[in-house]
Design an enzyme around this catalytic site. Sequence first.
Site, PDB file in Angstrom:
ATOM      1  N   GLU A 176       0.827  -1.206   0.000  1.00  0.00           N
ATOM      2  CA  GLU A 176       0.000   0.000   0.000  1.00  0.00           C
ATOM      3  C   GLU A 176       0.867   1.264   0.000  1.00  0.00           C
ATOM      4  OE1 GLU A 176      -3.631   2.242   2.440  1.00  0.00           O
ATOM      5  OE2 GLU A 176      -2.574   0.562   3.369  1.00  0.00           O
ATOM      6  N   LYS A 213      -2.822  -2.020  -2.746  1.00  0.00           N
ATOM      7  CA  LYS A 213      -3.876  -1.132  -2.264  1.00  0.00           C
ATOM      8  C   LYS A 213      -3.430   0.286  -2.593  1.00  0.00           C
ATOM      9  CE  LYS A 213      -6.656   0.205   1.733  1.00  0.00           C
ATOM     10  NZ  LYS A 213      -7.164  -0.180   3.060  1.00  0.00           N
TER      11      LYS A 213
END
Length: 295
Positions: A176, A213
């Site tokens: 992420e 993400k």
Amino acid sequence: MDQKQFCRMQKGNGFIAALDQSGGSTPKALRLYGIPDGSYHGDEEMFDLIHEMRTRIITSPAFTSEHILGAILFENTMDRQIEGKYTADYLWDEKGILPILKVDKGLAEQENGVCVMKPILNLDELLKRANDRHIFGTKMRSVIKAADPYGIKKIVDQQFEIGCRIAEAGLVPILEPEVDIFIPDKENSEKFLKKELLAHLSSLDPDVRLMFKLTIPSIDDFYLELINDPHVVRVVALSGGYSQIEANQRLARNHGLIASFSRALTAGLQKQQTDEEFNAVLKRSIDEIYKASMT
């Protein structure tokens, strides 16, 4: 790796619920839920309250595998129980939802326009515990605050280095590298980021599988190359400070990108609500996020 779970994440319909507020973000999450700072004392009471909130969400009849693929958990949540089962076992056994663990320890100070992750000193021990607790995958966050190619490369290098260690442990890592939605050079930051992500993917061993993400991009369908890469199980989107309505609108314009929302998922939930009211608000949010994810 459990192949049934892997296929569920790779091919299933739905989105990922982010329920991983940690020490720094927990007080804000509780305030939004209607629990003011002065109503509890110390971390233990705070974590008890946030676990009660998460339990209410997870056990809600609105929270089902029909719309939700996985749920991201804080380490403290992994070690707690819901209705007599460890949280991960409850999610999979009772709900058919994949448990995912947040493993990062927060952000280092900003340098070269980015905040890399602080060192994860107990990573090997944490991954062993995650396997013992039947966790499917992990998630770790760093933040991009300027279109600095050097800083962005540093973030991606760190994410992939740790991600490969996680994959070797038999878990599916979610990388992420968040791009701050409020920076003026967000679009250029995303261009530098995608270039680095694709470069690292091209050098991976064929059997490595991971997820991303990412902030919903400024250019629609900007991450299709990542979504279609054979190493990538799924690409999910964070809401990043957008309202639920705006996040859903932006997400719906990006084909193959599914949600992994936190604040946008829990918006409108209040401790003081009756179960009927709580479940209705949660169902409405889940239905709208699911709809936006299925484009």
